[in-house]
Write an enzyme that holds these catalytic residues in place. Sequence first.
Site, mmCIF file in Angstrom:
data_model
loop_
_atom_site.group_PDB
_atom_site.id
_atom_site.type_symbol
_atom_site.label_atom_id
_atom_site.label_comp_id
_atom_site.label_asym_id
_atom_site.label_seq_id
_atom_site.Cartn_x
_atom_site.Cartn_y
_atom_site.Cartn_z
ATOM 1 N N ASP A 109 6.451 6.087 6.671
ATOM 2 C CA ASP A 109 5.669 5.608 5.530
ATOM 3 C C ASP A 109 4.657 4.643 6.143
ATOM 4 O O ASP A 109 4.374 4.744 7.347
ATOM 5 C CB ASP A 109 6.594 4.931 4.484
ATOM 6 C CG ASP A 109 5.873 4.635 3.168
ATOM 7 O OD1 ASP A 109 5.686 5.557 2.376
ATOM 8 O OD2 ASP A 109 5.476 3.479 2.920
ATOM 9 N N LYS A 160 14.931 4.898 0.320
ATOM 10 C CA LYS A 160 13.765 4.315 0.988
ATOM 11 C C LYS A 160 14.253 3.138 1.812
ATOM 12 O O LYS A 160 15.305 2.559 1.519
ATOM 13 C CB LYS A 160 12.757 3.832 -0.057
ATOM 14 C CG LYS A 160 11.352 3.656 0.477
ATOM 15 C CD LYS A 160 10.559 4.944 0.500
ATOM 16 C CE LYS A 160 9.228 4.757 1.187
ATOM 17 N NZ LYS A 160 8.385 5.955 1.087
HETATM 18 P P1 NDP Z 1 -0.358 4.354 7.145
HETATM 19 O O1 NDP Z 1 0.325 3.144 7.636
HETATM 20 O O2 NDP Z 1 -0.570 5.501 8.053
HETATM 21 O O3 NDP Z 1 -1.761 3.975 6.507
HETATM 22 C C1 NDP Z 1 -1.880 3.043 5.473
HETATM 23 C C2 NDP Z 1 -3.359 2.758 5.298
HETATM 24 O O4 NDP Z 1 -3.550 1.964 4.130
HETATM 25 C C3 NDP Z 1 -3.920 1.964 6.470
HETATM 26 O O5 NDP Z 1 -5.250 2.341 6.652
HETATM 27 C C4 NDP Z 1 -3.791 0.523 5.976
HETATM 28 O O6 NDP Z 1 -4.691 -0.365 6.582
HETATM 29 C C5 NDP Z 1 -4.165 0.737 4.522
HETATM 30 N N1 NDP Z 1 -3.647 -0.354 3.708
HETATM 31 C C6 NDP Z 1 -2.378 -0.808 3.642
HETATM 32 N N2 NDP Z 1 -2.299 -1.840 2.796
HETATM 33 C C7 NDP Z 1 -3.556 -2.044 2.339
HETATM 34 C C8 NDP Z 1 -4.138 -2.960 1.442
HETATM 35 N N3 NDP Z 1 -3.384 -3.902 0.850
HETATM 36 N N4 NDP Z 1 -5.460 -2.866 1.183
HETATM 37 C C9 NDP Z 1 -6.214 -1.916 1.777
HETATM 38 N N5 NDP Z 1 -5.723 -1.023 2.656
HETATM 39 C C10 NDP Z 1 -4.415 -1.081 2.919
HETATM 40 O O7 NDP Z 1 0.495 4.806 5.849
HETATM 41 P P2 NDP Z 1 0.498 6.209 5.107
HETATM 42 O O8 NDP Z 1 -0.856 6.828 5.155
HETATM 43 O O9 NDP Z 1 1.669 6.960 5.586
HETATM 44 O O10 NDP Z 1 0.842 5.756 3.601
HETATM 45 C C11 NDP Z 1 -0.168 5.450 2.641
HETATM 46 C C12 NDP Z 1 0.414 5.540 1.246
HETATM 47 O O11 NDP Z 1 0.906 6.874 1.023
HETATM 48 C C13 NDP Z 1 1.601 4.611 0.947
HETATM 49 O O12 NDP Z 1 1.559 4.241 -0.417
HETATM 50 C C14 NDP Z 1 2.794 5.509 1.177
HETATM 51 O O13 NDP Z 1 3.954 5.048 0.477
HETATM 52 C C15 NDP Z 1 2.264 6.814 0.603
HETATM 53 N N6 NDP Z 1 2.972 8.016 1.042
HETATM 54 C C16 NDP Z 1 3.054 8.327 2.362
HETATM 55 C C17 NDP Z 1 3.717 9.487 2.760
HETATM 56 C C18 NDP Z 1 3.740 9.939 4.177
HETATM 57 O O14 NDP Z 1 4.176 11.081 4.409
HETATM 58 N N7 NDP Z 1 3.274 9.152 5.148
HETATM 59 C C19 NDP Z 1 4.410 10.337 1.782
HETATM 60 C C20 NDP Z 1 4.162 9.977 0.393
HETATM 61 C C21 NDP Z 1 3.493 8.828 0.066
HETATM 62 P P3 NDP Z 1 -4.308 -1.098 7.963
HETATM 63 O O15 NDP Z 1 -4.662 -0.131 9.046
HETATM 64 O O16 NDP Z 1 -5.148 -2.332 7.950
HETATM 65 O O17 NDP Z 1 -2.844 -1.404 7.906
#
Ligand code: NDP
Length: 451
Positions: A165, A125
Amino acid sequence: MSVISHVIEKVKHIDPEQKEFHQAVIEVLETLEPTVERHPEFVTAGIYERIVEPERVIMFRVPWVTDKGEVSVNRGFRVQFNNALGPFKGGLRFHPSVNLGIIKFLGFEQIFKNSLTTLPMGGGKGGSDFDPKGKSDGEVMRFCQSFMRELYRHIGPETDVPAGDIGVGGREIGYLFGYYKKIRNEHTGVLTGKGLEYGGSLIRPEATGYGTVYFAQEMLATRGQDFKDKIVAVSGSGNVAQYAIEKVNELGGRVITICDSSATIIDEKGIDNDKCCYIMELKNIRRGRIQEYSEKYKTECYLDKNVWDVIRENGIKIDIALPCATQNEIDGQNAKALIANGCFCVAEGANMPSTPEAVDVYQENNILYGPGKAANAGGVATSGLEMSQNSLKLSWTREEVDHRLLLIMKSIHKSCLDASEAYGKKGDYVTGANIAGFIKVARAMLAYGAV
Ligand code: NDP
């Protein structure tokens, strides 16, 4: 003192500030206790001590120039945790909260997740404390180029294959890959999540969200249930959340929540596919805030609250929870409130979104609980499929990749259930996922000797 307690104490002692890493290590190792007795050879070979120590940690300076011409500096990380099963593989996270402990927790989880997919991928990572929010495309590009200027020497299609991510989506992968290609003069599958025009796989953007819903569907089927007419809470509004919503809609469920880091939306009518397209345009293209959704669709909006606080404070009834935002978003009291409000299934799209107290609450109440390393493994599994297509120099159709994804999620679900039963914890997906993921890596490490 058992070997497990000894390793946990050592991890806490040598890196006392890495709280999220401790949490991940404790969560995994405590469930591995039954393997200690059954596999004394793992103890003799020091597998438990070795698996918590990354193969390599790379930390570097990332200087870049803002639109105003000022020099800004961030810190870059790549943790190459374990390559027993294949090249290091795992995403890059760009978020101000990123530090070494967070990257180590994510890299450690990734080892077992990748093993569960059955594809030949090790765990790694990386990322940076750079915040893409509010930055221009030019600034994001210059940051990505500077980040790759150091990272390129540590990665490669047979060595380490990063992906996206939080904060790293198609735009960032494009800039990172473009720069790698330029300085290495090589067009290879060194990153996944690429655009379709330059080696990406169909369904990769959808894969984590779709896969989480497929995993939940498998869990529901064990109790004769499905998504039809179920009320679903999703957190986040990024990549994972968007496609989880799309798949829930396809299966007949109704998603009533989304959030970003500034607000939570409750839309009792349901976030249908038109509204989901609006979210994609808002978050992926205009890069706006989720409050705009409530202005457009006249829904409730709770500023500075996460989905789980809003559900607890307002007694909102839901059947299924899909946390898809970030780590530790559901704490013990929110978990209790979810269950009191009718929730009987939690499948984690995010990595470690439930605190240890929340996990205890799920298990005490015997609800269906799919931990992230199993439930969200569809993303990296499809990255594995992208790597296969890159090395074969061909592309599979959308239907073919989606079908393979579904089969992989079914097989992960079965491996978790089989391992939980084989080690005396029938139906416990946490133990099942950890043991099934661990055994394969441990056997490979055993075969290599002390390296
Ligand atoms: P994105 O950056 O596309 O989206 C993240 C989302 O979560 C955004 O809407 C963000 O809001 C919100 N967010 C982040 N931090 C907070 C917080 N503290 N409180 C509330 N909302 C929050 O990321 P992903 O969708 O790719 O990833 C989301 C999760 O899934 C992570 O845990 C990641 O590790 C996991 N994951 C992702 C994979 C992938 O293929 N992308 C694979 C496996 C797991 P804002 O727009 O304000 O930043």
